[in-house]
Design a protein around this motif. Structure first.
Motif, PDB file in Angstrom:
ATOM      1  N   UNK A   1     -54.393  72.451  15.897  1.00  0.00           N
ATOM      2  CA  UNK A   1     -54.788  72.357  17.307  1.00  0.00           C
ATOM      3  C   UNK A   1     -53.686  71.610  18.049  1.00  0.00           C
ATOM      4  N   UNK A   2     -53.340  72.105  19.240  1.00  0.00           N
ATOM      5  CA  UNK A   2     -52.345  71.416  20.067  1.00  0.00           C
ATOM      6  C   UNK A   2     -53.066  70.725  21.217  1.00  0.00           C
ATOM      7  N   UNK A   3     -52.775  69.430  21.380  1.00  0.00           N
ATOM      8  CA  UNK A   3     -53.441  68.619  22.400  1.00  0.00           C
ATOM      9  C   UNK A   3     -52.407  68.076  23.378  1.00  0.00           C
ATOM     10  N   UNK A   4     -52.814  67.909  24.634  1.00  0.00           N
ATOM     11  CA  UNK A   4     -51.984  67.176  25.598  1.00  0.00           C
ATOM     12  C   UNK A   4     -52.895  66.290  26.439  1.00  0.00           C
ATOM     13  N   UNK A   5     -52.307  65.269  27.052  1.00  0.00           N
ATOM     14  CA  UNK A   5     -53.115  64.310  27.804  1.00  0.00           C
ATOM     15  C   UNK A   5     -52.304  63.710  28.945  1.00  0.00           C
TER      16      UNK A   5
ATOM     17  N   UNK B   1     -51.845  69.289  12.492  1.00  0.00           N
ATOM     18  CA  UNK B   1     -51.790  70.360  11.496  1.00  0.00           C
ATOM     19  C   UNK B   1     -52.800  70.145  10.367  1.00  0.00           C
ATOM     20  N   UNK B   2     -52.784  71.080   9.394  1.00  0.00           N
ATOM     21  CA  UNK B   2     -53.568  70.920   8.170  1.00  0.00           C
ATOM     22  C   UNK B   2     -55.062  71.087   8.359  1.00  0.00           C
ATOM     23  N   UNK B   3     -55.485  71.836   9.384  1.00  0.00           N
ATOM     24  CA  UNK B   3     -56.915  72.030   9.643  1.00  0.00           C
ATOM     25  C   UNK B   3     -57.420  73.292   8.957  1.00  0.00           C
ATOM     26  N   UNK B   4     -58.745  73.438   8.899  1.00  0.00           N
ATOM     27  CA  UNK B   4     -59.351  74.638   8.316  1.00  0.00           C
ATOM     28  C   UNK B   4     -59.576  75.679   9.407  1.00  0.00           C
ATOM     29  N   UNK B   5     -59.438  76.975   9.067  1.00  0.00           N
ATOM     30  CA  UNK B   5     -59.625  78.010  10.087  1.00  0.00           C
ATOM     31  C   UNK B   5     -61.084  78.129  10.540  1.00  0.00           C
ATOM     32  N   UNK B   6     -61.239  78.539  11.805  1.00  0.00           N
ATOM     33  CA  UNK B   6     -62.556  78.846  12.386  1.00  0.00           C
ATOM     34  C   UNK B   6     -63.531  77.680  12.229  1.00  0.00           C
ATOM     35  N   UNK B   7     -63.030  76.461  12.516  1.00  0.00           N
ATOM     36  CA  UNK B   7     -63.861  75.264  12.340  1.00  0.00           C
ATOM     37  C   UNK B   7     -63.784  74.407  13.603  1.00  0.00           C
TER      38      UNK B   7
END
Length: 236
Positions: free
Chosen positions: A19-23, A59-65
């Motif tokens: 997931x890409x986050x910005x703030x 990074x390193x996340x699980x898909x569709x979660x």
């Protein structure tokens, strides 16, 4: 100094494993930031981010979660936040493992072919080098090596790229016989050798520069200059 305040946290991109986050920062600078979340096993994870950044890819996340991302701002010993956002990673794309019939026709035999070395030929010689060329009747090699022994009997190795089919081996002695061995390397395995014997050209003797031949001695004219009853005077 102003009390630092976090602004809004936004998800700007998703993939099956990130997931890409910005703030934004509403007020005051932060020394650093921290993104915290729980992984698929419920274990807390933290991603540190430098204070001059305003976005990060987790990074390193699980898909569709679905993940709840919490952003904290850090300044000195003070922790501000969290600002939170819930986002879902993209579903895993199905990769079609079965190659199409056209790929089967061309790719499969290519990969199963054991590469073979053909013939090694000496194509040229000079006083200090031999030129070699070779054929590969089947398959492809990752690289080649030419091995030989120098005049003192020490083994020497010349490495050549797999797309080459000829090489000039330099640094040899003039008028010397060399036995050249060619090996092909494929997926860590060595094939060969095929061998050829070559003789370097003899050292060309330098001819001395031409000089003018010395002049042949030649006699001039002899003249009688004086005659008496018992002598003759001559001059040349």
């Amino acid at each position: 100094l102003e009390q630092p305040l976090l602004g809004e946290l936004t998800v700007t991109g998703v993939t099956p494993d990130s997931l890409r986050l910005s703030w934004t920062v509403a007020q005051g600078p932060f020394d650093s930031f921290m993104v915290q979340y729980k992984d698929a096993q419920g274990q807390p994870q933290a991603v540190p981010v430098a204070g001059d950044e305003n976005e990060v890819t987790v990074p390193g996340l699980d898909p569709d979660r679905k993940y709840k991302m919490n952003l904290y701002g850090l300044r000195g010993r003070q922790r501000v936040g969290p600002e939170s956002v819930v986002a879902k990673t993209a579903p895993q794309e199905d990769v079609d493992e079965t190659p199409s019939p056209t790929e089967l026709g061309t790719e499969a035999p290519e990969s199963s072919e054991e590469p073979l070395l053909g013939e090694l030929t000496v194509t040229g010689s000079s006083p200090d080098s031999l030129s070699l060329s070779w054929t590969v009747p089947q398959g492809r090699f990752d690289s080649f090596t030419v091995q030989y022994k120098d005049r003192d009997g020490r083994p020497q190795v010349v490495r050549i790229g797999g797309e080459e089919s000829e090489v000039t081996v330099g640094g040899l002695e003039p008028g010397h016989k060399y036995k050249m061995h060619l090996y092909g390397l494929h997926e860590g395995q060595r094939v060969g050798p095929v061998s050829a014997v070559g003789v370097t050209a003899p050292q060309q003797e330098e001819t001395p520069p031409a000089t003018k031949p010395p002049l042949e001695p030649r006699l001039g004219e002899l003249t009688v200059t004086d005659v008496t009853p018992n002598s003759v005077g001559l001059s040349g």
